[in-house]
Design an enzyme around this catalytic site. Structure first.
Site, PDB file in Angstrom:
ATOM      1  N   GLY A 168      90.964  11.744  61.437  1.00  0.00           N
ATOM      2  CA  GLY A 168      91.821  12.201  62.893  1.00  0.00           C
ATOM      3  C   GLY A 168      93.077  13.069  62.520  1.00  0.00           C
ATOM      4  N   GLY A 169      93.026  13.980  61.427  1.00  0.00           N
ATOM      5  CA  GLY A 169      94.101  14.866  60.932  1.00  0.00           C
ATOM      6  C   GLY A 169      93.794  15.840  60.128  1.00  0.00           C
ATOM      7  N   LEU A 206      94.103  22.932  54.085  1.00  0.00           N
ATOM      8  CA  LEU A 206      93.514  22.346  52.995  1.00  0.00           C
ATOM      9  C   LEU A 206      92.416  21.305  53.190  1.00  0.00           C
ATOM     10  CD1 LEU A 206      97.016  21.544  50.951  1.00  0.00           C
ATOM     11  CD2 LEU A 206      95.333  23.519  50.804  1.00  0.00           C
ATOM     12  N   ASP A 216      91.258   2.183  47.371  1.00  0.00           N
ATOM     13  CA  ASP A 216      90.017   3.229  47.778  1.00  0.00           C
ATOM     14  C   ASP A 216      90.419   4.228  46.566  1.00  0.00           C
ATOM     15  OD1 ASP A 216      88.222   4.549  49.090  1.00  0.00           O
ATOM     16  OD2 ASP A 216      89.550   5.571  50.572  1.00  0.00           O
TER      17      ASP A 216
END
Length: 312
Positions: free
Chosen positions: A61-62, A56, A172
């Site tokens: 970092g992932g 997706l 955010d």
């Protein structure tokens, strides 16, 4: 004096841990609840129960995957943060884990399970929102109508009202962090830079989040109030998000222009708040003005905005 120091040390029997590059410099997450505990022997079985459908998204970092539970055919989103991610990313994922364990709201993305894989990767199993984010929805279907935006605003405000009541500041809010499904249910996601306040009015002035959606006081605390509370920063970000979904581009810049830090800082801190074009309702215009007050003390709270005529 030397004798006193020796006796005190022998009674305490404690030694401060050395700070090294290998020791994490961030607080560990809350202990998992009983139904979240995963033993090493069951980790491989847990992974084997899910089939990966597609990727997706990537970032921070992932990777986020769409997965299906083989026995039930239920669909989930699996967020995997790699073991070799830099310390900042690891710190963010631990913060997100802590917040997801604390939250239980229909307006916040639900976390079903958290476990560490044998290779050190951390995996978070979350509910799957089949329409992606409001950012991707804007790109595929175009701008949203006032009626749709009122429903979106109402849902996001319910989520923010829940988070703020639990002393959680998102920091955010933007279209990319608001998930949506085919029923136009909207849920707040991505708590990597969020903060849990010890007290409701603690200062929250660290420079984190996406700078385009930061409030003026985050850019320039001296001019816009250095002792602001972070809850109002979420409201500013919501106002910009609603404007972007209506206009089709980031409000402070002309369509097609890519933002840079200096341009954004000047526009947000020294320019006038973005205005709506002719033809919008008075309720929508008023709602945006309540969100985008440059003086953070004059911004409405999430609770107040839920009673605004635009949301009602």
């Amino acid at each position: 004096m030397a004798l006193v120091r020796e006796r005190r040390q022998s009674k305490l029997g404690l030694r401060l841990p050395e700070i090294t590059d290998r020791r994490p410099r961030f607080p560990l997450p809350l202990p998992p609840t009983i139904n979240q505990q995963v033993t090493k022997s069951s980790i491989s079985t847990t992974e084997a129960e899910y089939e990966t459908v597609k990727v997706l998204g990537h970032g921070n970092g992932g990777t986020v995957y769409k997965v299906v539970h083989k026995k039930t055919s239920n669909v989930f989103a699996l967020k995997v943060v790699h073991a070799d991610s830099d310390p900042m990313m690891r710190r963010q994922i631990f913060r997100e884990m802590e917040i997801l364990r604390r939250t239980d709201s229909p307006y916040v993305v639900k976390c079903h399970e958290i476990f560490e894989k044998p290779d050190g990767d951390i995996a978070i199993l979350m509910e799957y929102m089949d329409f992606g984010t409001l950012e991707s929805l804007l790109k595929t279907t175009g701008t949203l109508s006032e009626a749709t935006l009122a429903d979106v605003a109402r849902q996001v405000l319910n989520g923010l009202n829940y988070l703020h009541a639990h002393k959680i500041i998102h920091r955010d809010i933007k279209p990319a962090n608001l998930l949506v499904n085919k029923n136009m249910q909207v849920k707040i996601a991505d708590f990597g830079v969020s903060k849990i306040m010890c007290r409701t009015l603690d200062a929250c002035n660290s420079y984190v989040g996406t700078c385009a959606y930061m409030s003026p006081e985050r850019f320039d605390p001296d001019s816009h109030g250095s002792n602001y509370n972070g809850y109002s920063g979420d409201i500013w970000s919501l106002g910009l998000t609603m404007l972007e979904l209506y206009l089709g581009h980031f409000p402070f810049l002309p369509a097609g222009q890519k933002p840079d830090w200096a341009t954004l800082m000047c526009a947000i801190c020294f320019g006038e708040p973005p205005s709506l074009p002719q033809g919008v309702s008075d309720e929508f215009r008023s709602f945006i003005e309540c969100c985008l007050q440059k003086d953070s003390t004059k911004r409405w709270t999430a609770s107040q905005l839920l009673s605004h005529p635009f949301c009602r």
